[in-house]
Design a protein around this motif. Structure first.
Motif, short mmCIF file in Angstrom:
data_model
loop_
_atom_site.label_atom_id
_atom_site.label_comp_id
_atom_site.label_asym_id
_atom_site.label_seq_id
_atom_site.Cartn_x
_atom_site.Cartn_y
_atom_site.Cartn_z
N VAL A 1 -9.49 -8.96 -1.85
CA VAL A 1 -9.05 -8.45 -3.15
C VAL A 1 -10.25 -8.36 -4.09
O VAL A 1 -10.91 -9.36 -4.37
CB VAL A 1 -7.96 -9.35 -3.77
N ALA B 1 -10.32 -4.87 -10.13
CA ALA B 1 -9.82 -3.52 -10.38
C ALA B 1 -10.64 -2.83 -11.46
O ALA B 1 -11.18 -3.47 -12.36
CB ALA B 1 -8.35 -3.58 -10.81
N THR C 1 -6.08 -3.36 1.72
CA THR C 1 -6.00 -4.36 0.65
C THR C 1 -7.20 -4.25 -0.28
O THR C 1 -7.04 -4.30 -1.51
CB THR C 1 -5.95 -5.78 1.26
N GLN C 2 -8.39 -4.09 0.28
CA GLN C 2 -9.59 -3.97 -0.55
C GLN C 2 -9.54 -2.74 -1.43
O GLN C 2 -9.75 -2.81 -2.65
CB GLN C 2 -10.84 -3.90 0.34
N SER D 1 -6.89 -2.54 -4.24
CA SER D 1 -7.16 -3.48 -5.33
C SER D 1 -8.14 -2.91 -6.34
O SER D 1 -8.24 -3.42 -7.46
CB SER D 1 -7.68 -4.81 -4.78
#
Length: 316
Positions: free
Chosen positions: A137, A140, A196-197, A200
């Motif tokens: 993660v 953002a 997921t990366q 995020s």
């Protein structure tokens, strides 16, 4: 484009499930139906005799060259580092699946499949890809402060990696031997890390309607890029037709964004003018440079889980 349409369909489904406005939900249903038609037409452009492994090689080559192309034009440092990080893992996946092809298919030539645009050689070793999920993660971006290209990058690469992840999740049990099943299962878990990366990186503070505007703009950008680059007349006509459809979808999303949120479209997509168009091509030298600089790195976050720290070597 198949992955982009797949992402759009599921985004619109999730939007509908979280929306209590019947007018918006009706428009979502109409647009989603058209996105489904586009996705199916694109999927059927694939050769009838293409094998599971040939499709896989194509997916991994796309992941490498798309990621490298986006990274070279990206000005956001965090986005660029995320792209370069996953790039070397997709590079390894191409190598692993190519080895499987040479083991299982008599006379197979993965080099021919990639048209010599992409080198097939080891990247970051697969053993170094498996991380604690929290380490995937990233911080953002702020959609109000980020440039338009960076927002496009996050949307494009998330959709592309998600398409690959979904393919491996659904195809692994159909492979003809246990070795192949194990490989698809393992690489499929790494693709989960990549999705997921990348997801995020997207601004979670954007409203559903704002996200819809970005989705439709991204599709229009990609279809126009494909149209400009395409050399096959029949397929070029498809890209042109779908570009016009996405412009219509974008108008609907913008109108609803302005109506129900009093939103300012300029804050989302600026003037609407496309930034640097996406153009595919060989990225051999760029990939080699990233390999040399970062092949020993892996993700590592602080205990707080909020900030990416210096990465560390994972093998000797």
């Amino acid at each position: 484009m198949n992955g982009t349409e797949y992402e759009s369909v599921w985004f619109l489904h999730q939007f509908a499930r979280n929306c209590n406005n019947d007018e918006i939900k009706r428009y979502l249903a109409v647009v989603r139906n058209q996105e489904q038609q586009q996705q199916k037409m694109i999927a059927c452009l694939k050769p009838l005799n293409e094998s599971i492994l040939e499709t896989t090689i194509a997916y991994e080559q796309l992941a490498i060259d798309l990621t490298a192309t986006l990274a070279q034009n990206e000005v956001d440092k965090a986005n660029r580092e995320a792209l370069n990080f996953a790039l070397l893992e997709d590079f390894d996946h191409l190598y692993r699946f190519s080895n499987l092809m040479m083991l299982d298919v008599k006379g197979a030539d993965p080099e021919f499949l990639v048209g010599k645009y992409t080198e097939i050689m080891p990247g970051r070793p697969t053993i170094a890809h498996h991380r604690y999920p929290m380490d995937n993660v990233k911080k953002a971006m702020n959609a109000q402060k980020s440039n338009l290209y960076s927002k496009l990058v996050a949307g494009i690469i998330t959709a592309a990696e998600q398409q690959t992840m979904n393919y491996y999740m659904n195809i692994s049990q159909w492979y003809k031997n246990d070795l192949g099943r194990k490989l698809y299962a393992e690489i499929g878990m790494v693709e989960e890390e990549h999705v997921t990366q990348y997801e995020s990186l997207k601004d979670p503070n954007c409203t559903w309607l704002e996200q819809w505007v970005l989705h439709e703009y991204t599709e229009a950008y990609l279809y126009y890029s494909a149209y400009v680059e395409e050399t096959d007349k029949n397929i070029k006509n498809i890209w042109a037709h779908f570009y016009e459809m996405e412009c219509a979808h974008l108008k609907i999303a913008c109108r609803l964004f302005e109506k129900f949120e009093n939103g300012n479209i300029a804050n989302v997509i600026g003037t609407g003018e496309f930034p640097t168009l996406l153009k595919h091509g060989t990225n051999k030298q760029y990939v080699r440079e990233v390999l040399e600089r970062t092949v020993l790195l892996t993700g590592d976050i602080e205990a707080s889980g909020l900030q990416l720290t210096a990465v560390r070597p994972v093998f000797r």
